[in-house]
Design a protein around this motif. Sequence first.
Motif, PDB file in Angstrom:
ATOM      1  N   ALA A   1       0.974  -1.242  -0.135  1.00 28.74           N
ATOM      2  CA  ALA A   1       0.047   0.056   0.024  1.00 28.74           C
ATOM      3  C   ALA A   1       0.996   1.595   0.041  1.00 28.74           C
ATOM      4  CB  ALA A   1      -0.988  -0.474   0.948  1.00 28.74           C
TER       5      ALA A   1
ATOM      6  N   ALA B   1      -5.611  -0.245  -2.017  1.00 28.47           N
ATOM      7  CA  ALA B   1      -4.596   0.624  -1.818  1.00 28.47           C
ATOM      8  C   ALA B   1      -4.381   2.027  -3.192  1.00 28.47           C
ATOM      9  CB  ALA B   1      -3.344   0.278  -1.659  1.00 28.47           C
TER      10      ALA B   1
ATOM     11  N   ARG C   1      -5.366   5.870  -2.314  1.00 24.69           N
ATOM     12  CA  ARG C   1      -4.359   6.366  -1.580  1.00 24.69           C
ATOM     13  C   ARG C   1      -4.393   7.770  -1.254  1.00 24.69           C
ATOM     14  NH1 ARG C   1      -0.628   4.262  -4.712  1.00 24.69           N
ATOM     15  NH2 ARG C   1      -0.220   2.251  -3.412  1.00 24.69           N
TER      16      ARG C   1
ATOM     17  N   TRP D   1      -7.205   1.179   3.038  1.00 26.07           N
ATOM     18  CA  TRP D   1      -6.869  -0.326   2.764  1.00 26.07           C
ATOM     19  C   TRP D   1      -6.689  -1.354   4.108  1.00 26.07           C
ATOM     20  CZ3 TRP D   1      -2.841  -2.553   5.518  1.00 26.07           C
ATOM     21  CH2 TRP D   1      -1.799  -1.742   5.687  1.00 26.07           C
TER      22      TRP D   1
END
Length: 224
Positions: free
Chosen positions: A108, A171, A175, A182
Amino acid sequence: MADETGGTPRRARARRSDSVRNRERLLAAARELFATEGLQAPLDRIATTAGVGPGTLYRHFPTRVALWEAVLEEPLRAQLALVERALANPDRWAGVAGYLMETCGHEAERGGYLNLMTTRYDGAPRLLEIRTAIQRRITELIRRARTEGAIRPDFTTEDLLFITLSNSAVAEVTREVAPNAWRRNVELFLDSLRPERAHPLSEPPMEPGQVARTMMRPAPRRSN
């Protein structure tokens, strides 16, 4: 032959120093772009990011595989250490849960390497050896957890792979908006692994050969 001031040796040392700096710049650029764009990131972009020409890149790393060998051993060994720590945990559930959370967390991060475990490393025996060791230990981790009733009895190593891959996609798309989303996704997956939550599944797990054919990225062309 050197003159009285030692000019020729100085020039040789300067060339060696430049060569070392260029190599380090190339490695730093490769780490950055492999992490953000994947292991098939264009080599010319790596050279540009490093501030050198393609010829300099190819003098140091004649093929993509040679660059992989220089960059990827460290993250693969980190993954091996991660699964070995999980295996050493006498609490089988904590071992599996900790491994899954940590490995998903690594992917991630922007510094993670997508497809580290699903890329063909033809011509890179050291990388293949490390990855094979990782795969064997993951299989053993899941086997022990199943045997001791820590996870549902129908969970397989192949299922674990697809959890990590699907979480990589989560992810990636969250983000910028919710960088820790996540974690919730992994926690939901983990709840589904508990034996008391298990319900019959409609499809059998994929066979290892099917997973390999589905997931393995092609080896790079020799021109790369």
